[in-house]
Design a protein around this motif. Structure first.
Motif, short mmCIF file in Angstrom:
data_model
loop_
_atom_site.label_atom_id
_atom_site.label_comp_id
_atom_site.label_asym_id
_atom_site.label_seq_id
_atom_site.Cartn_x
_atom_site.Cartn_y
_atom_site.Cartn_z
N MET A 58 112.41 20.74 8.33
CA MET A 58 112.26 20.14 9.39
C MET A 58 111.95 20.53 10.87
O MET A 58 111.23 20.26 11.86
N VAL A 59 112.18 21.95 10.46
CA VAL A 59 112.37 22.79 12.27
C VAL A 59 111.00 23.64 11.84
O VAL A 59 110.39 23.81 12.28
N GLY A 91 117.79 11.71 12.36
CA GLY A 91 118.33 12.19 13.69
C GLY A 91 118.98 10.53 13.85
O GLY A 91 120.17 10.69 14.76
N ILE A 95 121.96 16.57 8.73
CA ILE A 95 122.30 16.98 10.45
C ILE A 95 122.77 16.36 10.68
O ILE A 95 124.01 17.21 11.27
N LYS A 104 105.80 20.24 5.09
CA LYS A 104 106.85 20.10 6.18
C LYS A 104 107.16 18.23 5.93
O LYS A 104 106.46 17.76 6.40
N MET A 105 108.23 18.64 6.45
CA MET A 105 109.06 17.61 6.62
C MET A 105 108.62 16.78 7.93
O MET A 105 108.42 16.59 9.49
N THR A 144 107.71 13.55 10.49
CA THR A 144 108.06 14.21 12.48
C THR A 144 109.16 12.74 12.44
O THR A 144 110.36 12.58 12.65
N THR A 188 112.31 12.67 10.16
CA THR A 188 113.19 13.15 11.32
C THR A 188 113.71 12.81 12.55
O THR A 188 115.07 12.56 12.26
N SER A 198 118.57 13.91 5.38
CA SER A 198 117.75 14.71 6.21
C SER A 198 119.13 14.14 7.00
O SER A 198 119.28 15.06 8.02
N THR A 199 119.31 12.95 6.59
CA THR A 199 120.54 12.44 7.29
C THR A 199 121.84 13.18 7.12
O THR A 199 122.87 13.55 8.36
N TYR A 216 116.64 22.16 6.39
CA TYR A 216 116.18 22.62 8.39
C TYR A 216 114.71 23.42 8.13
O TYR A 216 114.45 23.23 9.11
#
Length: 141
Positions: free
Chosen positions: A107-108, A125, A66, A115-116, A118, A121, A62-63, A104
């Motif tokens: 995450m969103v 971030g 982003i 779903k990823m 929170t 995420t 995820s990093t 993405y």
């Protein structure tokens, strides 16, 4: 898939290998059936990746996603402002963004159980923000 494997299983596999050769304890691994409810089976049949479990393997993935998105958007901004000729760099970052689309989406955009989380995420971030702050500090030196 190369992004997912390179940033998760290869990293953790290397750490496991080092731990085994140093003689420290290692985690056990049990193979279980992952498709035991109908909603999960539907996502599996559609070819959607399951991010619903808060796993540390998703943090570097995820990093990186982003950071790719931020680099792509910053590169587009710089090109539109006419400051730099960054076509090659923007193209490579765009390739990373396209390949990170499932991340993405998890995450969103997704609202199902796949779903990823929170927490993952937010951690990703925060780590991406730290890396951008550090990189801008290094560039100014």
């Amino acid at each position: 898939m190369w992004l997912i494997r390179g940033l998760s299983s290869d990293l953790f596999g290397t750490l496991e290998y080092i731990n085994n050769h140093l003689g420290t304890s290692s985690r056990g691994f049990d193979v279980t059936n992952k498709t035991n409810d109908n909603e999960l089976r539907k996502r599996y049949d559609e070819g959607m990746f399951e991010f619903g479990v808060a796993s540390p393997m998703f943090v570097p993935l995820s990093t990186a996603a982003i950071m790719n998105l931020a680099a792509f958007l910053w590169g587009i901004f710089q090109v539109l402002m006419g400051k730099y000729d960054l076509f090659g760099q923007v193209f490579i970052a765009g390739f990373g963004v396209v390949n990170s689309w499932p991340i993405y989406e998890a995450m969103v955009l997704r609202s199902d159980k796949g779903k990823m989380p929170t927490k993952i995420t937010l951690i990703a971030g925060f780590l991406a923000w730290i890396m951008f702050v550090l990189s801008s500090f290094v560039v100014r030196m």
